[in-house]
Design an enzyme around this catalytic site. Structure first.
Site, PDB file in Angstrom:
ATOM      1  N   ASN A 184       0.874  -1.180   0.000  1.00 54.73           N
ATOM      2  CA  ASN A 184       0.000   0.000   0.000  1.00 54.73           C
ATOM      3  C   ASN A 184       0.905   1.222   0.000  1.00 54.73           C
ATOM      4  O   ASN A 184       1.523   1.541   1.016  1.00 54.73           O
ATOM      5  CB  ASN A 184      -0.893  -0.023   1.251  1.00 54.73           C
ATOM      6  CG  ASN A 184      -1.725   1.234   1.387  1.00 54.73           C
ATOM      7  OD1 ASN A 184      -1.779   2.060   0.468  1.00 54.73           O
ATOM      8  ND2 ASN A 184      -2.389   1.391   2.524  1.00 54.73           N
ATOM      9  N   LYS A 225       0.070   4.253  -0.224  1.00 54.40           N
ATOM     10  CA  LYS A 225      -0.541   5.441   0.389  1.00 54.40           C
ATOM     11  C   LYS A 225      -0.288   6.654  -0.519  1.00 54.40           C
ATOM     12  O   LYS A 225      -0.299   6.507  -1.736  1.00 54.40           O
ATOM     13  CB  LYS A 225      -0.015   5.622   1.823  1.00 54.40           C
ATOM     14  CG  LYS A 225      -0.174   4.312   2.630  1.00 54.40           C
ATOM     15  CD  LYS A 225       0.077   4.466   4.099  1.00 54.40           C
ATOM     16  CE  LYS A 225      -0.134   3.116   4.794  1.00 54.40           C
ATOM     17  NZ  LYS A 225      -0.005   3.190   6.238  1.00 54.40           N
ATOM     18  N   HIS A 239      -9.494   1.300   4.982  1.00 55.13           N
ATOM     19  CA  HIS A 239      -8.223   1.488   5.684  1.00 55.13           C
ATOM     20  C   HIS A 239      -8.438   2.444   6.857  1.00 55.13           C
ATOM     21  O   HIS A 239      -9.220   3.386   6.764  1.00 55.13           O
ATOM     22  CB  HIS A 239      -7.161   2.043   4.724  1.00 55.13           C
ATOM     23  CG  HIS A 239      -5.789   1.959   5.284  1.00 55.13           C
ATOM     24  ND1 HIS A 239      -5.311   2.857   6.217  1.00 55.13           N
ATOM     25  CD2 HIS A 239      -4.782   1.057   5.084  1.00 55.13           C
ATOM     26  CE1 HIS A 239      -4.079   2.511   6.552  1.00 55.13           C
ATOM     27  NE2 HIS A 239      -3.727   1.427   5.878  1.00 55.13           N
ATOM     28  N   GLU A 260      -6.747   4.802   7.867  1.00 56.17           N
ATOM     29  CA  GLU A 260      -6.472   6.206   7.535  1.00 56.17           C
ATOM     30  C   GLU A 260      -7.667   6.851   6.845  1.00 56.17           C
ATOM     31  O   GLU A 260      -7.810   8.075   6.861  1.00 56.17           O
ATOM     32  CB  GLU A 260      -5.199   6.295   6.676  1.00 56.17           C
ATOM     33  CG  GLU A 260      -3.964   6.036   7.539  1.00 56.17           C
ATOM     34  CD  GLU A 260      -2.768   5.441   6.816  1.00 56.17           C
ATOM     35  OE1 GLU A 260      -2.734   5.470   5.571  1.00 56.17           O
ATOM     36  OE2 GLU A 260      -1.873   4.921   7.513  1.00 56.17           O
ATOM     37  N   GLU A 262      -5.207  -4.758  10.687  1.00 48.94           N
ATOM     38  CA  GLU A 262      -4.156  -3.758  10.874  1.00 48.94           C
ATOM     39  C   GLU A 262      -4.394  -2.996  12.177  1.00 48.94           C
ATOM     40  O   GLU A 262      -5.172  -2.035  12.199  1.00 48.94           O
ATOM     41  CB  GLU A 262      -4.148  -2.758   9.713  1.00 48.94           C
ATOM     42  CG  GLU A 262      -3.893  -3.392   8.365  1.00 48.94           C
ATOM     43  CD  GLU A 262      -3.331  -2.378   7.362  1.00 48.94           C
ATOM     44  OE1 GLU A 262      -2.279  -2.681   6.780  1.00 48.94           O
ATOM     45  OE2 GLU A 262      -3.922  -1.302   7.168  1.00 48.94           O
ATOM     46  N   GLY A 284       2.969   2.136  10.776  1.00 44.99           N
ATOM     47  CA  GLY A 284       3.983   3.177  10.616  1.00 44.99           C
ATOM     48  C   GLY A 284       4.725   3.515  11.899  1.00 44.99           C
ATOM     49  O   GLY A 284       5.383   4.551  11.970  1.00 44.99           O
ATOM     50  N   SER A 315       3.700  -2.334  10.224  1.00 42.62           N
ATOM     51  CA  SER A 315       5.156  -2.411  10.404  1.00 42.62           C
ATOM     52  C   SER A 315       5.753  -3.757   9.984  1.00 42.62           C
ATOM     53  O   SER A 315       6.729  -4.220  10.580  1.00 42.62           O
ATOM     54  CB  SER A 315       5.541  -2.073  11.854  1.00 42.62           C
ATOM     55  OG  SER A 315       5.159  -0.734  12.160  1.00 42.62           O
TER      56      SER A 315
HETATM   57  P1  13P Z   1       3.228   0.236   7.578  1.00 45.39           P
HETATM   58  O1  13P Z   1       3.666  -1.073   6.961  1.00 45.39           O
HETATM   59  O2  13P Z   1       3.996   1.415   7.060  1.00 45.39           O
HETATM   60  O3  13P Z   1       3.177   0.144   9.069  1.00 45.39           O
HETATM   61  O4  13P Z   1       1.719   0.487   7.086  1.00 45.39           O
HETATM   62  C1  13P Z   1       0.786  -0.523   7.252  1.00 45.39           C
HETATM   63  C2  13P Z   1      -0.436  -0.141   6.500  1.00 45.39           C
HETATM   64  O5  13P Z   1      -1.170   0.749   6.898  1.00 45.39           O
HETATM   65  C3  13P Z   1      -0.711  -0.854   5.245  1.00 45.39           C
HETATM   66  O6  13P Z   1      -1.980  -0.570   4.777  1.00 45.39           O
END
Ligand code: 13P
Length: 251
Positions: A10, A12, A93, A95, A164, A170, A209
């Site tokens: 992803n 983003k 997601h 976010e 997640e 992150g 992560s």
């Molecule tokens: P990270 O791997 O950067 O922690 O992000 C995970 C994520 O949100 C994937 O959709």
């Protein structure tokens, strides 16, 4: 029921034209490992060029609107992603749930629209730090799943659930194998309750992560069928070892 692992990146809100060489490198590595499905969910602006840069490789988007068309400034429909060459999309997601106020009912409508249009769908669920500290993680995530799941599914392999934990995204903090195993077992049971035997064919990914150094351990947890990877999917150098870890024999 055999489930092939799925390793999805992803990106983003990352990636300009100069990142297309990373798409190509990742696609070439994925081709060498036919026993694992690999995808990259890139920004909408890059979908068409990523598909051209890596023909045959699975490119996805990161969100869709549930409506087919209309006065929805800034949004994209499933048909638009397909038109650009995408074969999958992420929905729900954290976010988007947090930053755009998306509720479970909207996520469910998006998942249904995506599957109905012929996209594969990765549906995300996960708890905040506060919810986990309060001992409510399993109840929260199970309820989120129940309320976000499409009413019916056709091919179970077209739907994946990504667990997640928000506190692991992150942050460099990874959920422990016991936490992941507990949650994935609960999610599997809910999928079987919702879809019967077909629920065994839905993949459950872990996200938060994931990197080369922890991937093999995470993939060893029962009912972990792959990963949704953020930061470590941005470069081929970081992402390819995760693909290798998923393709390792002895599952
Ligand atoms: P990270 O791997 O950067 O922690 O992000 C995970 C994520 O949100 C994937 O959709």
């Amino acid at each position: 029921m055999t489930r092939w692992r799925l390793i999805a990146g992803n990106w983003k809100m990352n990636g300009l034209s100069n990142a297309l060489s990373e798409v190509t490198a990742i696609a070439m590595a994925a081709e060498r490992h036919g026993e694992v499905d690999v995808a990259l969910c890139v920004p909408a602006t890059l979908i068409e060029r990523a598909v051209r840069a890596a023909p045959g490789f699975m490119i996805g988007g990161q969100d869709i609107r549930s409506e087919a068309s209309g006065a929805f400034t800034g949004d994209s429909s499933a048909a638009m992603l397909i038109d650009a060459g995408a074969r999958l999309t992420i929905v729900g997601h954290s976010e988007r749930r947090q930053g755009h106020g998306e509720r479970d009912a909207a996520v469910k409508a998006k998942a249904e629209a995506g599957l109905g249009a012929g996209l594969s769908v990765i549906l995300c669920v996960g708890e905040s730090d506060e919810v986990r500290s309060a001992g409510q993680a399993v109840a929260h995530v199970a309820a989120q799943l129940d309320q976000s799941l499409p009413a019916t599914i056709g091919d179970p392999a077209a739907l994946s659930i990504a667990y997640e934990p928000i506190w692991a995204i992150g942050t460099g903090k990874v959920a422990g194998v016991a936490e992941i195993g507990e949650m994935h077992a609960v999610l599997r049971a809910r999928l079987v309750a919702a879809y019967g035997d077909a629920g065994q064919g839905v993949r459950i990914l872990y996200g938060g992560s994931v990197k080369a150094s922890n991937a093999a351990e995470i993939f060893g947890v029962p009912d972990v069928d792959g990963a949704l990877v953020g930061g470590a999917s941005l470069t081929s150098a970081d992402f390819i070892p995760i693909i290798f870890a998923a393709a390792r024999p002895g599952r």
